[in-house]
Design an enzyme around this catalytic site. Structure first.
Site, short mmCIF file in Angstrom:
data_model
loop_
_atom_site.label_atom_id
_atom_site.label_comp_id
_atom_site.label_asym_id
_atom_site.label_seq_id
_atom_site.Cartn_x
_atom_site.Cartn_y
_atom_site.Cartn_z
N SER A 75 26.56 -16.03 20.58
CA SER A 75 27.57 -16.16 19.53
C SER A 75 28.95 -16.11 20.18
CB SER A 75 27.46 -15.02 18.51
OG SER A 75 26.22 -15.03 17.84
N GLY A 131 22.92 -17.78 17.07
CA GLY A 131 24.26 -17.72 16.50
C GLY A 131 24.32 -16.71 15.37
N THR A 132 25.46 -16.65 14.69
CA THR A 132 25.66 -15.68 13.61
C THR A 132 26.47 -16.29 12.48
OG1 THR A 132 25.76 -13.93 15.29
CG2 THR A 132 26.41 -13.35 13.06
N ALA A 133 26.02 -16.09 11.25
CA ALA A 133 26.78 -16.48 10.06
C ALA A 133 26.71 -15.35 9.05
CB ALA A 133 26.22 -17.76 9.45
#
Length: 205
Positions: free
Chosen positions: A179, A10-12
């Site tokens: 993502s 995922g991506t944050a």
């Protein structure tokens, strides 16, 4: 058994503005290339002036958030003051480091605003602690950080930081297969915090 790289997906992103901090993450929950949910929550409000964004195993994110909320609440009750962002980040860093033998499979951003102004901290699964003006974590880091590097300006407003966070997450969604499915955003200023969810943005060529 899955590797750490397969679990921390995922991506944050986190961005420090002149008047606050923006934390954002996409909503897809996937382990390896297996998708489990399109509605995962990876951005969490700790209290009115502190928030977290993380990627990795959802249960580990939720446990760390509960730990942060409990300790920050106790701190406020004991001292009658609100905790600093550095205190919250150091607490989570200690929790991560003390569990390094059986680690939490997460990468974490802690941000917010206190009496010293806005702050943003980055942590890996072992608790390494770095303060910066902007950051990206997860499998979409290379894509998101390219947008942040090109567009971040010291002293930018909270609205500009929010728009940039959306742009960075959208870039990671467009190319990173784990993502996707929308963006959760937590905006923290001296007036409190605001949570919002926006739908997946179409890719503009």
């Amino acid at each position: 058994m899955a590797s750490i790289e397969e679990l921390i997906t995922g991506t944050a992103v986190g961005i420090k503005a002149s008047d606050g901090v923006v934390l954002a993450a996409e909503k897809r929950v996937a382990y390896g290339f297996t998708m489990f949910s399109r509605s995962g929550k990876k951005v969490f409000k700790v209290n009115d002036n502190i928030g977290m964004a993380s990627i990795g195993i959802l249960a580990d994110m939720q446990v760390l958030t509960k730990i942060a909320k409990a300790y920050m609440s106790l701190y406020s009750l004991d001292t009658k003051t609100r905790p600093s962002i550095r205190s919250a980040a150091k607490l989570l860093s200690y929790v991560l480091f003390s569990n390094r033998i059986l680690p939490y499979f997460v990468e974490v951003l802690v941000g917010g605003i206190d009496d010293e102004g806005p702050h943003l901290f980055i942590m890996d699964a072992l608790g390494s602690l770095i303060e910066d003006d902007y950051a990206a974590v997860g499998t979409g880091t290379k894509l998101a950080i390219a947008i942040l590097e090109s567009n971040y300006k010291p002293g930018m407003s909270i609205k500009e930081a929010r728009d940039l966070a959306i742009k960075a997450i959208n870039q990671s969604i467009s190319r990173d297969p784990v993502s996707g499915d929308g963006i959760d955003i937590l905006t923290i200023t001296g007036n409190g915090s605001t949570e919002e969810t926006i739908p997946l943005q179409p890719l503009r060529l």
